[in-house]
Design an enzyme around this catalytic site. Structure first.
Site, short mmCIF file in Angstrom:
data_model
loop_
_atom_site.label_atom_id
_atom_site.label_comp_id
_atom_site.label_asym_id
_atom_site.label_seq_id
_atom_site.Cartn_x
_atom_site.Cartn_y
_atom_site.Cartn_z
N GLY A 20 48.11 -161.83 -56.84
CA GLY A 20 48.71 -161.49 -58.14
C GLY A 20 49.70 -162.51 -58.67
O GLY A 20 50.57 -162.16 -59.47
N SER A 21 49.54 -163.78 -58.27
CA SER A 21 50.50 -164.77 -58.80
C SER A 21 50.28 -164.99 -60.30
O SER A 21 51.23 -165.23 -61.05
CB SER A 21 50.41 -166.09 -58.03
N ASN A 22 49.04 -164.88 -60.75
CA ASN A 22 48.79 -164.96 -62.20
C ASN A 22 49.36 -163.75 -62.93
O ASN A 22 49.87 -163.87 -64.03
CB ASN A 22 47.29 -165.08 -62.50
N MET A 95 38.21 -159.35 -58.32
CA MET A 95 37.00 -159.77 -57.61
C MET A 95 35.76 -158.92 -57.87
O MET A 95 34.72 -159.14 -57.27
CB MET A 95 37.28 -159.83 -56.10
N ILE A 97 32.75 -157.48 -60.43
CA ILE A 97 32.07 -157.85 -61.67
C ILE A 97 31.94 -156.60 -62.53
O ILE A 97 31.35 -155.60 -62.10
CB ILE A 97 30.69 -158.47 -61.37
N ASN A 112 39.47 -163.93 -68.87
CA ASN A 112 39.45 -164.20 -67.43
C ASN A 112 39.96 -165.61 -67.17
O ASN A 112 39.83 -166.48 -68.03
CB ASN A 112 38.03 -164.05 -66.88
N HIS A 114 39.46 -168.74 -64.41
CA HIS A 114 38.57 -169.19 -63.33
C HIS A 114 39.05 -170.56 -62.85
O HIS A 114 39.34 -171.44 -63.67
CB HIS A 114 37.13 -169.26 -63.85
C1 GRF Z 1 43.07 -167.64 -59.00
O1 GRF Z 1 42.77 -168.93 -58.53
C2 GRF Z 1 42.09 -167.24 -60.07
O2 GRF Z 1 41.68 -168.27 -60.89
C3 GRF Z 1 40.92 -166.75 -59.24
O3 GRF Z 1 41.53 -166.06 -58.15
C4 GRF Z 1 42.83 -166.59 -57.92
C5 GRF Z 1 43.79 -165.44 -58.01
O4 GRF Z 1 45.09 -165.78 -57.63
N1 GRF Z 1 40.00 -165.98 -60.03
P1 GRF Z 1 46.28 -164.77 -57.86
O5 GRF Z 1 45.88 -163.43 -57.27
O6 GRF Z 1 46.55 -164.69 -59.33
O7 GRF Z 1 47.43 -165.36 -57.11
#
Ligand code: GRF
Length: 193
Positions: A20-22, A95, A97, A112, A114
């Protein structure tokens, strides 16, 4: 895409499966004055996802759904999204779909991120495949979600240079730093800000 009207922020749900860093970077962005979004809901398919902790830290409602029965899970999620007036979905390391049926209900409102320069390296194990092919560059892409995996319209990309001794791990780390900047930028672009 949804248009920003008045001073109301677009209610957004972030879907995660892991670290969940994003999600964290999107929450921080959402708190800025120039952000068109507020994060009102975290959706997850994994009870053990570390990213769920950000729900506690930032006091955001989080819900975990078991995807063993995908149709059932998606229907429950749709109900949750509707009841919270969610108008934008950001997939961030989610993760699973999503089905065509689900995407249809939020058409043009699901984004999304990627970790590759799409349309190259769709799917999993991106960094390993990039390195096996001796690519000079990789990067990350924010795109709209369409019915075909990692194939929707591209919103923004960021390129990174691959070093000689790069490993999948070091590349993932380097790209993740860029992801945290790119997702907010892409959201600003979507809302023409
Ligand atoms: C990221 O690299 C994203 O692009 C991919 O999975 C990773 C998720 O990282 N789909 P986080 O959970 O947001 O740290």
């Amino acid at each position: 895409m949804v248009l920003l009207t008045g001073s109301n922020k677009i209610k957004t749900a972030v879907f995660i499966s892991g670290k969940g860093s994003n999600l964290k970077s999107l929450i921080k962005f959402s708190k800025k004055n120039n952000s068109p979004i507020s994060i009102d809901l975290i959706i997850c398919d994994n009870l053990n996802a570390k990213g769920l902790n950000f729900g506690n830290t930032f006091k955001i409602k989080k819900k975990v759904f078991n995807f063993k029965n995908k149709a059932k899970a998606e229907n429950k999620i749709l109900f949750e999204l509707k009841s919270k007036n969610i108008n934008l979905i950001c997939l961030a390391g989610f993760m699973k779909i999503l089905s065509k049926n689900f995407i249809k209900k939020f058409k043009g409102k699901i984004l999304n991120i990627h970790p590759s320069l799409l349309p190259k390296y769709k799917g999993l194990n991106t960094h390993q495949r990039v390195l096996e092919n001796n690519e000079k560059y990789s990067g990350c892409t924010v795109h709209y979600v369409s019915y075909k995996l990692d194939s929707g319209e591209i919103i923004l990309q960021k390129k990174v240079k691959i070093k000689r001794k790069e490993t999948p791990k070091s590349l993932a780390k380097k790209i993740l730093v860029q992801e945290h900047k790119l997702y907010p930028k892409a959201i600003l672009k979507v809302f023409r800000l």
